[in-house]
Structure formats: structure tokens, C-alpha cells
Design an enzyme around this catalytic site. Structure first.
Site, mmCIF file in Angstrom:
data_model
loop_
_atom_site.group_PDB
_atom_site.id
_atom_site.type_symbol
_atom_site.label_atom_id
_atom_site.label_comp_id
_atom_site.label_asym_id
_atom_site.label_seq_id
_atom_site.Cartn_x
_atom_site.Cartn_y
_atom_site.Cartn_z
ATOM 1 N N HIS A 198 9.920 7.377 20.324
ATOM 2 C CA HIS A 198 11.222 7.999 21.168
ATOM 3 C C HIS A 198 12.225 6.882 21.391
ATOM 4 O O HIS A 198 12.484 6.367 22.321
ATOM 5 C CB HIS A 198 10.379 8.364 22.467
ATOM 6 N N GLU A 220 14.875 10.407 17.886
ATOM 7 C CA GLU A 220 13.293 10.047 17.811
ATOM 8 C C GLU A 220 12.752 10.610 16.617
ATOM 9 O O GLU A 220 13.035 11.809 16.038
ATOM 10 C CB GLU A 220 13.052 10.724 19.102
HETATM 11 O O1 TA6 Z 1 13.168 13.576 23.736
HETATM 12 C C1 TA6 Z 1 13.931 14.190 24.657
HETATM 13 C C2 TA6 Z 1 13.046 14.394 26.030
HETATM 14 O O2 TA6 Z 1 11.970 15.423 25.744
HETATM 15 C C3 TA6 Z 1 14.410 15.089 27.032
HETATM 16 O O3 TA6 Z 1 14.043 16.370 27.234
HETATM 17 C C4 TA6 Z 1 13.999 13.973 28.239
HETATM 18 O O4 TA6 Z 1 12.860 14.664 29.132
HETATM 19 C C5 TA6 Z 1 13.621 12.761 27.635
HETATM 20 O O5 TA6 Z 1 12.613 13.323 26.384
HETATM 21 C C6 TA6 Z 1 13.076 11.735 28.442
HETATM 22 O O6 TA6 Z 1 11.671 12.314 28.936
HETATM 23 P P1 TA6 Z 1 11.067 11.229 29.974
HETATM 24 O O7 TA6 Z 1 9.836 11.923 30.418
HETATM 25 O O8 TA6 Z 1 10.880 9.721 29.360
HETATM 26 O O9 TA6 Z 1 11.779 11.288 31.372
#
Ligand code: TA6
Length: 312
Positions: A175, A278
Site C-alpha cells: 500500500h 498500491e
Molecule cells: O487503499 C485505499 C484504502 O482502502 C482506503 O479506503 C483507506 O481506507 C486507506 O486504504 C487507508 O486505510 P487504513 O486502514 O490504513 O486507514
């Protein structure tokens, strides 16, 4: 050096995996062990907490990975920035809302299992997470290896091995959070004409028209795509190239104002200077791994100057 060890002290980590001038371990401000990586053409920091690449900076370049000034650096909490490892599920758990978003790998303590320096001065660090390292309520027989190679570029290879006797299905993401000059002034190329699911509109499926530009919260899972993405950033006069293998989804996210305010480990105005692209296997791109088999997802991140013929 290959040796499986767990919960070593800083001195033991340096004794076993340290390499003079290339790999050294120290205790970070929050008390977590962290590896300082100094390759011939780039620097990085990597935490065994979460198997987390926190920073990457090629020599002579601006930092490539973004880190929130409000990130936690403590056990049990994910680090907000760098390259979180989302595994063995991406996003909310498919059936149990009690389980943590993005799986348990990013809040678990990984074990350093190897370090190498290649002939051209690249540095490799290997970390592993195994069933015995995680909450028994969540686990099943697996081995998860992250191999990070630092040089002019940075690559991260995440290998899942199924040690059980039944097929295993996972979703996952490296990510990656990237530093940009101003998210309103960049574009992402490489996903044109690709289908995406819009997480902000009940996962409605749409087709990407042209490069991706940003003027509001953006949260899209591009599916069935193996292409390289390019973050074109005139403000920093650079293109960040994000290429991948073993990944069929690419997630593009910027929280913008309201979501930033809702996240305690994310500054209200930090969204201007970051963008997530990501490297994933998410939604319908879940991976099924047969007993005794493995799957590897790999991202490679490199920076180059903006060519004169690049748009904007
Ligand atoms: O990758 C995008 C995502 O799924 C968003 O929906 C947002 O929730 C982000 O990840 C960050 O997630 P986190 O659990 O690290 O706050």
C-alpha cells in the site's frame, strides 16, 4: 546471511544481520527496532514492525515515500505512510467487521531472516511473518516473506507460502504512499481504459478515461491490470514509476479533506502532499494458493526526470 531468528535485541540484530556501512539497526524514537539501509545509490529505513518500508530516497533525489507527521510508531498500530503490507485481506475483512482493516500483517512483529549486499552496492533485507507470530484466532499455517532491495530503485517482493493442507485464498496490497509536490497538480498515467471499482460509490464499475487527476477524495480499485503506473509531478520535476509483477489490481487513493480529518494519524492538510498507488490483488483479483505452493507480488519503484514531451 540467512538465519531465522525472532525478537532479537538491537545488538543481536546488528551482530547477525548488520553490514558495515550498509545495514545497521537502532531503536527508533517510539522504541521500535528499525533498519537503516545505505545502498550505493539510495537510502531506506525498514521496520520489522509490520514488515514496513518507511522511507526511500535515491541519492540526490527528494524523498519518494511519504510519511504522516502524525503516524504511530508503536506495536499494535499500523504506520501511516511508507509501504504498509495489507495481508491476508485488503480493506475490511470480508465477513467479520471485528477484524482489523487490511489484515494483521501490518501490525504484527516480523522477524529479520536475511541481509545481503550485491556486487553493485544494492542492499537486500528479508523479513518473515509466520503463523506462530500472529494472533491464533486469525491464523492458519503460512509463511510470509518480504524481500526489500534498495538501490537507485526500491523493490518489495511479498511471497505467501501455503504451509497448510487446504487451498488458501488471500487479497493483499503493498500500500505505497508517495510524496508529491501537490496532488492537485499531478496525474497518474498507465491506467487509461482500465476498469475500476469506485469505493466511494458502492464499488460502481467504471472505465478510466485518460490519466487520473485529483480534485476530491479518490478511492479506486483498478482491476485486471498488470501495467506500470507513472506519477507525473511537474512540481518536483519528476516521474515516479511504479511497476509490478504478480499483481492484478492497482489501488489509487487520496483521502482529501474530510477523510483526512477523520483519521487521527493523518494531518488535516497532509493530503496535499501525498498519493497512494498500491500494488494489490484485491476484490475479484483474490489469489488462491494450493497447499505447499506460493505466490509472489512484487513492486518496483523508481524515479526519473520529466521528459520534455510529458504532458503538463
Ligand atoms: O487503499 C485505499 C484504502 O482502502 C482506503 O479506503 C483507506 O481506507 C486507506 O486504504 C487507508 O486505510 P487504513 O486502514 O490504513 O486507514
Amino acid at each position: 546471511m540467512e538465519e531465522s531468528v525472532s525478537a532479537l535485541t538491537i545488538d543481536q540484530l546488528n551482530e547477525t544481520f548488520g553490514v558495515e556501512g550498509r545495514v545497521s539497526f537502532k531503536s527508533s524514537d517510539g522504541g521500535l527496532p528499525v533498519a537503516d539501509i545505505t545502498a550505493s545509490e539510495g537510502q531506506a529505513t525498514i521496520y520489522p514492525h509490520g514488515g514496513h518500508v518507511a522511507t526511500f530516497q535515491p541519492t540526490g533525489e527528494d524523498p519518494v515515500l511519504w510519511m504522516s507527521g502524525k503516524s504511530h510508531f508503536e506495536s499494535g498500530k499500523p504506520i501511516r505512510g511508507g509501504i504498509p503490507v495489507c495481508w491476508p485481506w485488503f480493506g475490511p475483512h470480508p465477513t467479520d467487521s471485528e477484524k482489523p482493516a487490511h489484515g494483521f500483517a501490518r501490525t504484527s512483529e516480523w522477524t529479520v531472516v536475511g541481509s545481503d549486499v550485491t556486487s553493485d552496492g544494492e542492499v537486500v533485507l528479508r523479513l518473515e511473518l509466520r503463523q506462530e507470530d500472529v494472533n491464533p484466532a486469525w491464523s492458519f499455517p503460512f509463511s510470509l516473506i518480504l524481500e526489500v532491495t534498495v538501490g537507485r530503485s526500491l523493490s518489495g517482493a511479498l511471497t505467501t507460502r501455503n504451509l497448510g493442507d487446504a487451498p488458501m485464498s488471500i487479497t493483499e496490497a503493498l500500500h505505497s504512499y508517495f510524496t508529491v509536490s501537490d496532488v492537485s497538480n499531478v496525474e497518474v498515467q498507465g491506467l487509461e481504459n482500465t476498469i475500476y471499482e469506485d469505493a466511494l460509490d458502492d464499488d460502481a464499475r467504471r472505465t478510466q478515461q485518460g490519466p487520473i487527476r485529483f480534485a476530491a477524495e479518490t478511492d479506486r480499485v483498478y482491476v485486471d491490470t498488470e501495467g506500470e503506473c507513472r506519477i507525473v509531478d511537474p512540481g518536483l520535476n519528476r516521474v515516479i514509476r511504479v511497476s509490478k509483477q504478480g499483481s492484478r489490481s492497482t489501488v489509487v487513493w487520496n483521502p482529501w479533506t474530510d477523510k483526512s480529518i477523520r483519521m487521527p494519524d493523518f494531518g488535516d492538510d497532509e493530503f496535499h502532499g501525498m498519493l497512494c498507488v498500491e500494488t494489490a490483488n484485491a476484490r475479484g483479483d483474490a489469489v488462491t494458493i494450493q497447499p505447499g505452493q506460493s505466490h509472489r507480488a512484487r513492486v518496483t519503484i523508481r524515479v526519473e526526470g520529466i521528459r520534455r514531451d510529458s504532458p503538463r
